[in-house]
Motif scaffolding. Structure first.
Motif, mmCIF file in Angstrom:
data_model
loop_
_atom_site.group_PDB
_atom_site.id
_atom_site.type_symbol
_atom_site.label_atom_id
_atom_site.label_comp_id
_atom_site.label_asym_id
_atom_site.label_seq_id
_atom_site.Cartn_x
_atom_site.Cartn_y
_atom_site.Cartn_z
ATOM 1 N N HIS A 158 63.820 41.447 63.450
ATOM 2 C CA HIS A 158 64.156 39.821 63.096
ATOM 3 C C HIS A 158 65.087 39.809 62.135
ATOM 4 O O HIS A 158 65.830 38.809 62.068
ATOM 5 C CB HIS A 158 62.703 39.351 63.110
ATOM 6 C CG HIS A 158 61.866 39.269 64.086
ATOM 7 N ND1 HIS A 158 62.140 38.021 64.995
ATOM 8 C CD2 HIS A 158 60.820 39.670 64.641
ATOM 9 C CE1 HIS A 158 61.350 38.101 65.959
ATOM 10 N NE2 HIS A 158 60.533 38.970 65.962
ATOM 11 N N VAL A 159 65.066 40.904 61.167
ATOM 12 C CA VAL A 159 65.843 40.803 60.263
ATOM 13 C C VAL A 159 67.289 40.763 60.527
ATOM 14 O O VAL A 159 68.447 40.028 60.222
ATOM 15 C CB VAL A 159 65.630 42.058 58.926
ATOM 16 C CG1 VAL A 159 66.673 42.140 58.081
ATOM 17 C CG2 VAL A 159 64.448 41.730 58.133
ATOM 18 N N LYS A 160 67.636 41.782 61.464
ATOM 19 C CA LYS A 160 69.100 42.103 62.075
ATOM 20 C C LYS A 160 69.431 40.759 62.758
ATOM 21 O O LYS A 160 70.503 40.347 62.801
ATOM 22 C CB LYS A 160 69.028 43.206 62.874
ATOM 23 C CG LYS A 160 70.057 43.642 63.498
ATOM 24 C CD LYS A 160 70.209 44.860 64.386
ATOM 25 C CE LYS A 160 71.619 45.346 65.090
ATOM 26 N NZ LYS A 160 71.552 46.346 65.897
ATOM 27 N N HIS A 161 68.413 40.360 63.572
ATOM 28 C CA HIS A 161 68.643 39.319 64.389
ATOM 29 C C HIS A 161 68.893 37.659 63.560
ATOM 30 O O HIS A 161 70.157 37.046 63.983
ATOM 31 C CB HIS A 161 67.514 38.768 65.487
ATOM 32 C CG HIS A 161 67.672 37.769 66.381
ATOM 33 N ND1 HIS A 161 68.658 37.635 67.256
ATOM 34 C CD2 HIS A 161 67.147 36.312 66.253
ATOM 35 C CE1 HIS A 161 68.724 36.338 67.797
ATOM 36 N NE2 HIS A 161 67.824 35.732 67.256
ATOM 37 N N LEU A 162 68.150 37.582 62.634
ATOM 38 C CA LEU A 162 68.524 36.417 61.759
ATOM 39 C C LEU A 162 69.869 36.694 61.067
ATOM 40 O O LEU A 162 70.722 35.469 60.663
ATOM 41 C CB LEU A 162 67.412 36.422 60.874
ATOM 42 C CG LEU A 162 67.433 34.927 59.870
ATOM 43 C CD1 LEU A 162 67.316 33.714 61.161
ATOM 44 C CD2 LEU A 162 66.346 35.011 59.363
ATOM 45 N N GLY A 163 70.167 37.672 60.789
ATOM 46 C CA GLY A 163 71.388 38.095 59.845
ATOM 47 C C GLY A 163 72.614 37.842 60.780
ATOM 48 O O GLY A 163 73.701 37.147 60.547
ATOM 49 N N GLU A 164 72.403 38.443 62.137
ATOM 50 C CA GLU A 164 73.809 38.083 63.206
ATOM 51 C C GLU A 164 73.661 36.651 63.398
ATOM 52 O O GLU A 164 75.056 36.184 63.427
ATOM 53 C CB GLU A 164 73.346 39.021 64.403
ATOM 54 C CG GLU A 164 73.353 40.541 64.072
ATOM 55 C CD GLU A 164 72.943 41.021 65.290
ATOM 56 O OE1 GLU A 164 72.506 40.610 66.215
ATOM 57 O OE2 GLU A 164 73.027 42.364 65.353
ATOM 58 N N THR A 165 72.607 36.004 63.272
ATOM 59 C CA THR A 165 72.588 34.444 63.872
ATOM 60 C C THR A 165 73.283 33.618 62.802
ATOM 61 O O THR A 165 74.262 32.829 62.899
ATOM 62 C CB THR A 165 71.175 33.777 63.942
ATOM 63 O OG1 THR A 165 70.578 34.563 65.022
ATOM 64 C CG2 THR A 165 71.203 32.574 64.409
ATOM 65 N N ILE A 166 73.159 34.192 61.655
ATOM 66 C CA ILE A 166 73.602 33.111 60.481
ATOM 67 C C ILE A 166 75.246 33.532 60.323
ATOM 68 O O ILE A 166 76.005 32.687 60.257
ATOM 69 C CB ILE A 166 73.231 33.948 58.998
ATOM 70 C CG1 ILE A 166 71.452 33.410 58.923
ATOM 71 C CG2 ILE A 166 74.254 33.135 57.960
ATOM 72 C CD1 ILE A 166 71.290 33.963 57.567
ATOM 73 N N GLU A 167 75.630 34.826 60.823
ATOM 74 C CA GLU A 167 77.191 35.108 60.825
ATOM 75 C C GLU A 167 77.755 34.161 62.033
ATOM 76 O O GLU A 167 78.786 33.615 61.945
ATOM 77 C CB GLU A 167 77.276 36.373 61.068
ATOM 78 C CG GLU A 167 76.925 37.273 59.650
ATOM 79 C CD GLU A 167 77.746 36.825 58.546
ATOM 80 O OE1 GLU A 167 79.002 36.521 58.730
ATOM 81 O OE2 GLU A 167 77.089 36.879 57.329
ATOM 82 N N LYS A 168 76.944 34.415 63.257
ATOM 83 C CA LYS A 168 77.656 33.588 64.159
ATOM 84 C C LYS A 168 77.740 32.262 64.127
ATOM 85 O O LYS A 168 78.639 31.684 64.568
ATOM 86 C CB LYS A 168 76.601 33.838 65.432
ATOM 87 C CG LYS A 168 77.161 33.362 66.887
ATOM 88 C CD LYS A 168 76.289 33.636 67.918
ATOM 89 C CE LYS A 168 76.537 32.771 69.302
ATOM 90 N NZ LYS A 168 75.348 32.863 70.301
ATOM 91 N N ASP A 169 76.536 31.540 63.209
ATOM 92 C CA ASP A 169 76.703 30.062 63.272
ATOM 93 C C ASP A 169 78.041 29.817 62.193
ATOM 94 O O ASP A 169 78.784 28.681 62.318
ATOM 95 C CB ASP A 169 75.438 29.792 62.484
ATOM 96 C CG ASP A 169 74.230 29.478 63.650
ATOM 97 O OD1 ASP A 169 74.585 29.583 64.687
ATOM 98 O OD2 ASP A 169 73.359 29.507 63.064
ATOM 99 N N LYS A 170 78.162 30.659 61.002
ATOM 100 C CA LYS A 170 79.095 30.245 60.275
ATOM 101 C C LYS A 170 80.658 30.439 60.858
ATOM 102 O O LYS A 170 81.528 29.638 60.676
ATOM 103 C CB LYS A 170 79.183 31.379 59.057
ATOM 104 C CG LYS A 170 78.025 31.356 58.261
ATOM 105 C CD LYS A 170 78.150 32.180 57.039
ATOM 106 C CE LYS A 170 76.926 31.987 55.999
ATOM 107 N NZ LYS A 170 77.152 32.901 54.744
ATOM 108 N N GLU A 171 80.458 31.357 61.718
ATOM 109 C CA GLU A 171 81.963 31.450 62.418
ATOM 110 C C GLU A 171 82.183 30.235 63.353
ATOM 111 O O GLU A 171 83.220 29.677 63.514
ATOM 112 C CB GLU A 171 81.930 32.695 63.418
ATOM 113 C CG GLU A 171 81.992 34.099 62.784
ATOM 114 C CD GLU A 171 82.091 35.153 63.721
ATOM 115 O OE1 GLU A 171 81.905 35.068 64.802
ATOM 116 O OE2 GLU A 171 82.045 36.301 63.162
ATOM 117 N N GLU A 172 81.107 29.701 63.979
ATOM 118 C CA GLU A 172 81.188 28.640 65.025
ATOM 119 C C GLU A 172 81.442 27.507 64.017
ATOM 120 O O GLU A 172 82.125 26.309 64.653
ATOM 121 C CB GLU A 172 79.995 28.216 65.695
ATOM 122 C CG GLU A 172 80.165 27.471 66.727
ATOM 123 C CD GLU A 172 78.609 27.493 67.795
ATOM 124 O OE1 GLU A 172 78.596 26.515 68.684
ATOM 125 O OE2 GLU A 172 77.893 28.196 67.446
#
Length: 487
Positions: A158-172
């Motif tokens: 979940h730590v890895k998934h949430l970090g990736e989600t934040i980066e993906k949302d920032k790019e979007e």
């Protein structure tokens, strides 16, 4: 200097004259469809940008907390085993959550707070870890070690998934904002040298008052003198505060909590920063009658056994009272001293909260005792008429071995039956409590009634019946009359 016309490339015209369409469709309809399509896409882009910003802000608050939990579970130097630490954390988040939440969320709803989101995540992590341990068939001796390993692994996912989600949302978000900047809209147009008068927001209404049955005039009030935090503040008189000692049937009505005040009352004790932020964002908290409504809510909560919430209501009520006492800028003055840690100001306020809450607790206790005494049924011995006398034939002891019957009317009596009656009277008397025995010996009716008044109705009725059957109770006329509640 050459002119830059590149900004005109950003114009998004919705009524272009060169729109090409089907010859069977009129051009005006095509233009209207084009306009609607442009506006719909523009609104969807705005909504998506706001949603992404909110998601990123919320996840950036949760990610450090999840990382800390993962680190504590992974650490071998932790004071408690990982499963125990995990269960304790889940229990605290469920039973004592913090009201902190993202802007716009309801702090009274667990699922909308940061702690509520974290609780849902940890609950899911715990269930998955337990399922894996159960499916693995691990022995009882190795069960804790296996559960610890699964908890750490699941949290790491979940730590890895949430970090990736934040980066993906920032790019979007960057992509959507760049697309938004490509077009000039009405939001980008600003008129210079022109002012528009915006009327001030009307003040919120006072706290509503609920009528109370049996009202007898205006609400009782007393002037409360508060030791102010700023001695040079305005010398305005303190607002009238409802007297906790006043009975409800002497009031026309009681102020009731509004939804905002109810949320305000649930802020934990001494959390001055959160209270200050709440007042700033909820104008309807700082209105006439708000402090009174909080005191009434605290009084009711204490009566229901909710002591923690009752003290919070007292605390929040005094916050508002102090701000009002400090004058026009009282809110800023008060919270500046509290947040900065002014020792004298903190001591004055804390002492006032403790003493006010103690007084409230005592008043609730007295009210309960008075209510119990007023509603409690009693059994009392009352003469049928003023000429009647109630007396008590108290035995001195068991009948003697050599019982002799003397006097008129004893000729036809069976001496053994008399002995049994006397022994029965003595046994009944011996079965009474020492207090009742002393009252019977004194022969006074008031003393016996006092003892009966302290007993339950059923127990008192049984005692009166025993007195009558044993012949200890003497009436001019037979029978017992219950006049409970008679003047």
């Amino acid at each position: 200097m050459p002119l830059n016309y590149s900004k005109w490339d950003q114009l998004e015209l919705s009524d272009d004259s060169d729109i090409e369409g089907h010859p069977n469709v009129d051009k005006k309809s095509l233009i209207r469809w084009k306009q609607r399509d442009i506006h719909e896409k523009r609104e969807l882009r705005k909504h998506k940008i706001k949603t992404l910003e909110a998601q990123i802000a919320c996840n950036e608050v949760l990610l450090p907390r999840i990382k800390n939990i993962h680190a504590d579970l992974s650490s071998s130097s932790s004071s408690a085993p990982a499963p125990v630490y995990f269960n304790t954390l889940v229990s605290r988040l469920q039973t004592n959550p913090s009201p902190d939440c993202p802007p716009g969320n309801d702090p009274t709803k667990l699922e909308q707070t940061y702690d509520g989101m974290l609780f849902s995540l940890l609950k899911m992590v715990g269930e998955k870890a337990m399922e894996r341990v159960k499916d693995s068939g691990t022995s009882e001796a190795d069960k804790d070690a296996k559960l610890t390993k699964e908890l750490v692994a699941e949290m790491e996912v979940h730590v890895k998934h949430l970090g990736e989600t934040i980066e993906k949302d920032k790019e979007e978000l960057e992509t959507e904002e760049a697309e938004q900047k490509k077009h000039i809209t009405m939001d980008d147009l600003h008129e210079g040298f022109e002012s528009h008068y915006v009327p001030p927001t009307p003040a919120p209404p006072p706290v509503p008052v609920t009528a109370v049955k049996g009202g007898k005039g205006k609400e009782k009030a007393k002037a409360t003198t508060i030791e102010v935090l700023n001695p040079k503040a305005l010398e305005a008189s303190a607002p009238a505060v409802p007297d906790i000692d006043a009975e409800e049937d002497e009031e026309d009505g009681l102020p009731e909590l509004t939804p905002s005040l109810e949320a305000f009352s649930k802020i934990t004790l001494w959390n001055y920063e959160q209270s200050f932020q709440f007042i700033q964002s909820h104008r309807d908290v700082y209105v006439p009658g708000a402090s009174d409504a909080l005191l009434v809510a605290g009084f009711r909560a204490q009566g229901e056994g909710k002591s923690k919430y009752a003290k919070q209501c007292v605390h929040q009520s005094l916050l508002i009272q102090y701000c009002e006492k400090l004058g026009r800028d009282g809110v800023g003055i008060f919270f500046k001293k509290m947040v900065s840690g002014d020792k004298r100001a903190l001591k004055v306020f804390v002492d006032d909260v403790e003493s006010t809450y103690e007084h409230l607790v005592n008043r609730v206790k007295i009210n309960k005792e008075e209510a119990q005494n007023e509603s409690r049924e009693q059994i009392q011995l009352v003469p049928e008429n003023p000429d009647q006398i109630i007396s008590f034939n108290v035995p001195d002891g068991p009948p003697p071995e050599n019982l002799v019957l003397e006097g008129p009317g004893t000729e036809g009596l069976d001496i053994e039956e008399v002995r049994k009656a006397l022994q029965f009277r003595w046994d009944v008397y011996q079965g009474f409590t020492p207090d009742l025995q002393e009252a019977l010996k004194s022969g006074g009716l008031d003393g016996v009634n006092n003892v009966l008044g302290d007993l339950d109705v059923a127990e008192a009725e049984a005692i009166v019946n025993s007195l009558d059957v044993a012949g200890i109770l003497n009436f001019a006329e037979g029978g017992v009359r219950d006049q409970t509640g008679a003047d």
